[in-house]
Design a protein around this motif. Structure first.
Motif: not given
Length: 282
Positions: A23, A25, A40-41, A71, A102, A250, A271
């Motif tokens: 991740p 973010p 992502f969350e 992350e 991501f 990605d 995904y």
């Protein structure tokens, strides 16, 4: 943080996982709708409600093992983001794992792709997006989301699919023979095999969720009308994964909208589909 899709610990431990999920973010350069740093969350939360049997491939790809890495975040600048993501990806590529990422906004892909083309000779980047992202710099920032594919265009074989928004300044950096504009794709499925024929054997996929039509994916920073629908997208991705060696991918630009869960679920399902095609398609 929860495991992807709530899978058992036996399938989420790094030592046994075949798949790593990184991740990133980051939402430092987006210009309109903010929130990609929360993507992502929302993606992970939605994944908890997803069935783990993929009907199409008759498989449960989670049993290959999916491990979520810590992350990468808290950047002071876009340049620092690029440097840390590039260095982290270079390190991850030394491991015998399938790497997935991501976002975050699309600028995270610049450093990832650089690390990949330095490892894989004659790499193709398949860029699926509403926007060309070919500017050398935007608002005096070469690491902007608007520049996500500029470096790739100079250093590897770039094929672009779904494009329907660009600035005239990007023309000089575009190879129109390998760009598939949404208007010309609509109603003409021959674009799928035609675009795949332009790819080399090793392919990295960078997929901006605004490639989808905003009727099914409104949760992006810059939604554009006239995008790809779900079944068309997965049909195309299956062809790519089964005909080429996809070395990583990605997914970027999920900017969640409060109370609207379907786009987050779409991202999670996408995904999982991509992993199913990578590991389980016959």
């Amino acid at each position: 943080m929860d495991n992807f899709a709530g899978i058992e610990e036996a399938y989420s431990e790094k030592i046994s996982a075949n798949i790593l999920l990184q991740p990133i973010p980051y939402d430092g350069t987006s210009c309109w709708v903010k929130g990609a740093d929360k993507g992502f969350e929302a993606f992970i939360e939605a994944s908890q409600h997803m069935e783990l049997y993929d009907i199409e491939t008759q498989s449960e790809v989670y049993k290959k093992g999916i491990h979520i890495l810590n992350e990468i975040g808290e950047f002071k600048s876009s340049k620092e983001m690029f440097t840390k993501v590039y260095e982290n990806t270079t390190s991850l590529l030394k491991e015998d794992k399938f790497l997935t990422f991501f976002g975050g906004e699309h600028s995270i892909s610049i450093g990832i792709i650089k690390a990949f083309y330095e490892k894989f000779q004659n790499l193709s980047v398949l860029h699926i997006d509403a926007h060309a992202d070919l500017r050398p710099s935007y608002l005096e920032d070469p690491y902007s989301h608007a520049c996500a594919m500029h470096d790739a265009s100079k250093n590897c074989n770039l094929v672009q699919v779904g494009i329907r928004s660009m600035d005239i300044s990007e023309e000089e950096f575009m190879n129109r023979n390998q760009v598939y504009f949404a208007e010309k794709m609509y109603g003409h499925p021959t674009w799928m095999n035609h675009s795949i024929n332009h790819l080399t054997d090793d392919v990295y996929i960078s997929l901006d969720l605004d490639a989808f039509d905003p009727s099914i994916m409104p949760s992006t920073g810059t939604p554009e009308p006239g995008g790809i629908q779900w079944n068309e997208m997965i049909q195309y991705l299956k062809l790519v994964f089964t005909s080429k060696n996809v070395v990583g991918f990605d997914i970027v630009e999920l900017a969640p909208i409060d109370g609207l869960h379907a786009p987050n679920f779409l991202a999670a399902k996408l995904y999982y589909k991509m992993l199913s095609y990578k590991f389980c398609s016959s």
